[in-house]
Design an enzyme around this catalytic site. Structure first.
Site, PDB file in Angstrom:
ATOM      1  N   LYS A  15      47.680 103.553 -35.702  1.00 61.55           N
ATOM      2  CA  LYS A  15      46.813 104.717 -35.463  1.00 61.55           C
ATOM      3  C   LYS A  15      46.956 105.184 -34.051  1.00 61.55           C
ATOM      4  CE  LYS A  15      41.940 105.729 -35.228  1.00 61.55           C
ATOM      5  NZ  LYS A  15      40.643 105.154 -35.039  1.00 61.55           N
ATOM      6  N   LYS A  26      46.286 100.045 -32.562  1.00 63.70           N
ATOM      7  CA  LYS A  26      45.485 101.248 -32.298  1.00 63.70           C
ATOM      8  C   LYS A  26      45.602 101.583 -30.820  1.00 63.70           C
ATOM      9  CE  LYS A  26      40.779 103.018 -32.521  1.00 63.70           C
ATOM     10  NZ  LYS A  26      39.431 102.826 -33.050  1.00 63.70           N
TER      11      LYS A  26
HETATM   12  C1  PBG Z   1      35.945 103.729 -34.271  1.00 63.82           C
HETATM   13  C2  PBG Z   1      36.977 104.668 -34.749  1.00 63.82           C
HETATM   14  C3  PBG Z   1      37.507 105.793 -34.117  1.00 63.82           C
HETATM   15  C4  PBG Z   1      38.359 106.391 -35.044  1.00 63.82           C
HETATM   16  C5  PBG Z   1      38.350 105.611 -36.170  1.00 63.82           C
HETATM   17  N1  PBG Z   1      37.505 104.538 -35.976  1.00 63.82           N
HETATM   18  C6  PBG Z   1      37.228 106.381 -32.794  1.00 63.82           C
HETATM   19  C7  PBG Z   1      37.677 105.733 -31.551  1.00 63.82           C
HETATM   20  O1  PBG Z   1      38.305 104.679 -31.530  1.00 63.82           O
HETATM   21  O2  PBG Z   1      37.343 106.307 -30.511  1.00 63.82           O
HETATM   22  C8  PBG Z   1      39.116 107.672 -34.825  1.00 63.82           C
HETATM   23  C9  PBG Z   1      39.395 108.437 -36.051  1.00 63.82           C
HETATM   24  C10 PBG Z   1      39.804 109.848 -35.822  1.00 63.82           C
HETATM   25  O3  PBG Z   1      40.009 110.322 -34.685  1.00 63.82           O
HETATM   26  O4  PBG Z   1      39.956 110.543 -36.840  1.00 63.82           O
HETATM   27  N2  PBG Z   1      36.290 102.956 -33.188  1.00 63.82           N
END
Ligand code: PBG
Length: 327
Positions: free
Chosen positions: A247, A194
């Site tokens: 992601k 991520k």
């Molecule tokens: C929680 C999380 C996030 C997303 C999914 N789980 C936000 C982040 O990391 O700031 C993002 C999902 C999206 O942008 O659609 N940490």
């Protein structure tokens, strides 16, 4: 003209084109993320994500009915709590918002596969994905909280948990606590790879989860890195992850291919909020053909090697697959 090899031969007519298609997609691989919040009678559109809503629990079944009708078999819940505190206690409360969503969803739609995003940023007053020590997120203290959150979601009915916090060692910590409580068969889909990404902007609006200070770069990955993705993925494999997620999706498809080649687990990609919102915005301005762009974007993710695809366009994509427009 002496030319025995003519690639155009296989492009003549849609029947043949479909016969030789390299990338096949199926509705069973789609996961639809949705937001739940406290209150009653709430279905509010998220301003930066037109067409996506925050639902109160009593409205949830209407949303899930649409998902099921479209033929999408799986959802991922994000909770937006009323109260936040330093340790994100709403994330593991028995009557927390996301726990209520699991109970309601499993009651109304027992066959719908429900996944829990395991993180703290929507629940902490400071908006970071863990417990703070000064201004820094304390990795090892956070692990016990993440495990507790995962356990509480599973106890409320979650079929699978998906940690998205990017702390080191969290897959092992979650696996251990779930196993201790007898949930040996509950899979973990790890957001293993991520990146710290501006593509999460609309989500943070939707969930009110932007960090109150600083950024997430001390735990989410630097987008200049590709080999590090393999390192993260392999670590989570060792810790017992069942599915590896990359992601965002768009802009990271090279990483999807790299991780796919270097592991033997199913690979998921999350087409995040910013990807959704850009397509919606350009579509509504008439700059691009929205439906065509949705299909092309999805196909590119599968072509890169994705087995599971999380997208706010899941229902639309299911429809396009039914029509034979893609798939
Ligand atoms: C929680 C999380 C996030 C997303 C999914 N789980 C936000 C982040 O990391 O700031 C993002 C999902 C999206 O942008 O659609 N940490």
């Amino acid at each position: 003209m002496d030319m025995s090899i003519r690639p155009r031969r296989l492009r003549k007519g849609s029947v043949l084109r479909k016969m030789v298609r390299e990338t096949r997609m199926d509705k069973s691989s789609l996961i639809y993320p949705l937001f739940v919040k406290e209150g009653t009678g709430v279905k509010e559109e998220i301003p930066t994500m037109p067409g996506q809503y925050r639902y109160s629990i009593d409205q949830l079944s209407f949303a899930l009915e649409e998902v099921v009708k479209a033929g999408v078999g799986s959802v991922m819940f994000f909770g937006i709590p009323d109260h936040k505190d330093a340790c994100g206690s709403g994330a593991y409360a028995e009557d927390g918002i996301v726990q209520k969503a699991f109970r309601e969803a499993k009651k109304q739609f027992p066959d719908l596969y429900c996944i829990g995003d395991v993180c703290m940023c929507e629940y902490t007053s400071h908006g970071h994905c863990g417990i703070l020590k000064g201004d820094y997120v304390d990795n090892d203290r956070t692990l016990e909280y993440l495990a507790k959150i995962a356990l509480s979601q599973v106890q409320a009915g979650a079929d699978m948990v998906a940690p998205s916090d990017m702390m080191d060692g969290r897959v092992a910590a979650i696996r251990e606590l779930l196993d201790e409580h007898g949930y040996l068969e509950t899979p973990i889909m790890s957001y293993a790879v991520k990146y710290a990404s501006a593509f999460y902007g609309p989500f943070r609006d939707a969930a009110g989860s932007a960090p109150a200070f600083g950024d997430r770069k001390s735990y989410q990955m630097d987008y200049h890195n590709r080999r590090e993705a393999v390192k993260e993925a392999l670590l989570d494999v060792e810790e017992g992850a069942d599915i590896i997620m990359v992601k965002p999706a768009m802009s990271y498809l090279d990483v999807v291919s790299e991780v796919k080649e270097n592991t033997v687990l199913p690979i998921a990609a999350y087409s995040v909020s910013g990807e959704y919102s850009m397509i919606k915005a350009a579509g509504s301005l008439g700059y691009v053909d929205e439906a065509a762009i949705i299909c092309e974007t999805a196909a590119s993710a599968y072509r890169a090697g994705v087995d599971l695809y999380l997208t706010y366009f899941a229902k639309e994509l299911a429809g396009f697959m039914d029509e034979g427009r893609i798939g």
